[in-house]
Write a protein that holds these residues in place. Sequence first.
Motif, PDB file in Angstrom:
ATOM      1  N   THR A 358       0.819  -1.215   0.000  1.00 45.67           N
ATOM      2  CA  THR A 358       0.000   0.000   0.000  1.00 45.67           C
ATOM      3  C   THR A 358       0.850   1.261   0.000  1.00 45.67           C
ATOM      4  O   THR A 358       0.333   2.363  -0.243  1.00 45.67           O
ATOM      5  CB  THR A 358      -0.931   0.012   1.228  1.00 45.67           C
ATOM      6  OG1 THR A 358      -0.147  -0.057   2.426  1.00 45.67           O
ATOM      7  CG2 THR A 358      -1.901  -1.163   1.175  1.00 45.67           C
ATOM      8  N   ARG A 359       2.135   1.143   0.268  1.00 52.34           N
ATOM      9  CA  ARG A 359       3.036   2.298   0.307  1.00 52.34           C
ATOM     10  C   ARG A 359       3.977   2.330  -0.888  1.00 52.34           C
ATOM     11  O   ARG A 359       4.929   3.122  -0.911  1.00 52.34           O
ATOM     12  CB  ARG A 359       3.856   2.280   1.600  1.00 52.34           C
ATOM     13  CG  ARG A 359       3.025   2.506   2.845  1.00 52.34           C
ATOM     14  CD  ARG A 359       3.865   2.396   4.099  1.00 52.34           C
ATOM     15  NE  ARG A 359       3.100   2.872   5.248  1.00 52.34           N
ATOM     16  CZ  ARG A 359       3.085   4.122   5.678  1.00 52.34           C
ATOM     17  NH1 ARG A 359       3.783   5.044   5.043  1.00 52.34           N
ATOM     18  NH2 ARG A 359       2.358   4.473   6.715  1.00 52.34           N
ATOM     19  N   LEU A 360       3.748   1.458  -1.862  1.00 49.74           N
ATOM     20  CA  LEU A 360       4.602   1.399  -3.038  1.00 49.74           C
ATOM     21  C   LEU A 360       3.811   1.782  -4.281  1.00 49.74           C
ATOM     22  O   LEU A 360       2.578   1.759  -4.285  1.00 49.74           O
ATOM     23  CB  LEU A 360       5.181  -0.013  -3.206  1.00 49.74           C
ATOM     24  CG  LEU A 360       6.111  -0.506  -2.101  1.00 49.74           C
ATOM     25  CD1 LEU A 360       6.433  -1.983  -2.313  1.00 49.74           C
ATOM     26  CD2 LEU A 360       7.399   0.312  -2.073  1.00 49.74           C
ATOM     27  N   GLY A 361       4.539   2.068  -5.349  1.00 49.92           N
ATOM     28  CA  GLY A 361       3.886   2.389  -6.609  1.00 49.92           C
ATOM     29  C   GLY A 361       4.843   3.066  -7.572  1.00 49.92           C
ATOM     30  O   GLY A 361       5.899   3.583  -7.178  1.00 49.92           O
ATOM     31  N   GLY A 362       4.483   3.044  -8.844  1.00 51.60           N
ATOM     32  CA  GLY A 362       5.235   3.774  -9.848  1.00 51.60           C
ATOM     33  C   GLY A 362       6.561   3.177 -10.248  1.00 51.60           C
ATOM     34  O   GLY A 362       7.334   3.812 -10.976  1.00 51.60           O
ATOM     35  N   MET A 363       6.877   1.950  -9.834  1.00 53.81           N
ATOM     36  CA  MET A 363       8.201   1.404 -10.110  1.00 53.81           C
ATOM     37  C   MET A 363       8.372   0.953 -11.554  1.00 53.81           C
ATOM     38  O   MET A 363       9.494   0.787 -12.015  1.00 53.81           O
ATOM     39  CB  MET A 363       8.506   0.243  -9.150  1.00 53.81           C
ATOM     40  CG  MET A 363       8.716   0.681  -7.722  1.00 53.81           C
ATOM     41  SD  MET A 363       9.372  -0.635  -6.689  1.00 53.81           S
ATOM     42  CE  MET A 363       9.402   0.202  -5.102  1.00 53.81           C
ATOM     43  N   ALA A 364       7.279   0.719 -12.267  1.00 50.82           N
ATOM     44  CA  ALA A 364       7.407   0.369 -13.685  1.00 50.82           C
ATOM     45  C   ALA A 364       8.031   1.523 -14.467  1.00 50.82           C
ATOM     46  O   ALA A 364       8.747   1.297 -15.459  1.00 50.82           O
ATOM     47  CB  ALA A 364       6.040   0.008 -14.274  1.00 50.82           C
TER      48      ALA A 364
END
Length: 552
Positions: A358-364
Amino acid sequence: MNALVPLPVLLPLFATGLSLAAGIRLKRFQRFISVAVLTAVVVISVVLMIAADDGPLSVHLGDFAPPLGITLVADRLSGLMLTVSSLVTLCVLVYSLGQGMADKDDETPLAVFHPAYLILVAGIACTFLAGDLMNLFVGFEIMLVSSFVLLTLGGTGPRIRAGSTYVIISLLSSMIFLVAIAITYAATGTVNFAQLAERFDDLSLGVTTLIQAMLLTVFGIKAAVFPVAAWLPDSYPTAPAPVTAVFAGLLTKVGVYCMLRTETLLFPGNRLGNLLLVVALASMIIGILGAVAQTDLKRLLSFTLISHIGYMVFGIGLADREGIAGAIVYVVHHITVQTTLFLVAGLIERRGGTTELTRLGGMARSAPLLALLFFVPAMNIAGIPPFSGFIGKLALMRAGVDNGSVLAWVLVGGSTLTSLLTLYVVVKVWNLAFWRSEPPGQAAEGTVMESQEDDADDADDEADVGGPAVTPQDDQGIPVRPGGGQVVATSITGKAVTTTKRPPRTMLAATAATVVLGLSYTVLAGPLAAYTDRSAQELLTRTPYIEEVLRP
């Protein structure tokens, strides 16, 4: 060629002494010794695997014949397991070197890491080569001692608690194992596998079934099958990423290997086959449902591990050539892919400061290489064609269909459902960590991530001088640093690390190597399937193994 059989055990033990002597003062020499020895073990394992294809190899240490001497045996199964495990442990070692150098962990805990890791490798090799129950037990205990050291590196609170749980469960299984060995020796006068294969036929059904049930319980605890798997999700996620990777990828498969060995060699006839099939189904369904409910990546992967152990037990429970061959293929596949996913989890933690999805994202967008390193093994474990996960699952399902029993058909349905839910789980991880936009709370590059224990110590120090003794928390009660980001520990020794958009190249290279190794099973699917089929036939025949060990 037989002289090579003990070397996968002896070389790491010899290197452990050199590594301890080198210590922190000669850290480069310590790293060189570890990498060189594991590379040599890889070469020896490949040679043994090829040589064992012409028939089992054995050696009686001290030239004492069974049942007095220590017997080590390398057949097709143990040769294949040695090769895969040595390749994976070498990759994980390189990964840990990259992590340790990046974190500048030059203190005593990291110096202890290398000896403990080498002892773990020796214990794994000992279990794969053991020709009797007593030395199999010794291999388990070697792994237990080194595992506790690796799980508790740095001495942080969560690691100590997780290590204590692991040790208590392992000691319980060791006690059951010792009782089983004592009953076996009292009933037969030996613990040598080849001799037991001949003498168990003369025992009463009750005694044989009791020994079989006790051994399955021991190996089931080690393999983390339901209902004796509750310890795993709480023990593995707190350990350093390389430790978690090798534990999840290899140590559980040691239990599966022991099931394969004893069920085919000592207990032919599949008396407890239906029980194993029920356990396999429960492990699949309950494990994957646990994974669906998780939002922390490491815990999610721990539950998928429990679930996919069910596939291997499925093949063992069928106890025919197709089922055993399918189980071996899936063991080889899962060792590599599960290890890769936990290595990727370590890279994600270093990039985003946490494994809480829930605190991660956008790594792609921000880390496309990391996204690729996750995507390939994720599709592999979900069983998407043409990856090896699909090949292994297809082989097991075909074996279930050919078996034709009602329970086998139920397992085929359960396997399909588990595979679909696994796909759902990895897609959820992809959407949350990689595909969606970066959430506001994600740790920025350069954020120093500390353990809760470090913050507690800082608070105590401040309280001693009259300062504030309260650790800042977010709206969910999770400790945070003033600069933002969740308080976690990613260093091997439990010390503070700094998040970075570009993980160390050594860590990336080691992870990429395990991804390529997993892909190689697809490219070499034909030879791998043929080898595992011959291995299954050898296991079920039993005669080559017995004749090699007992020959004058």
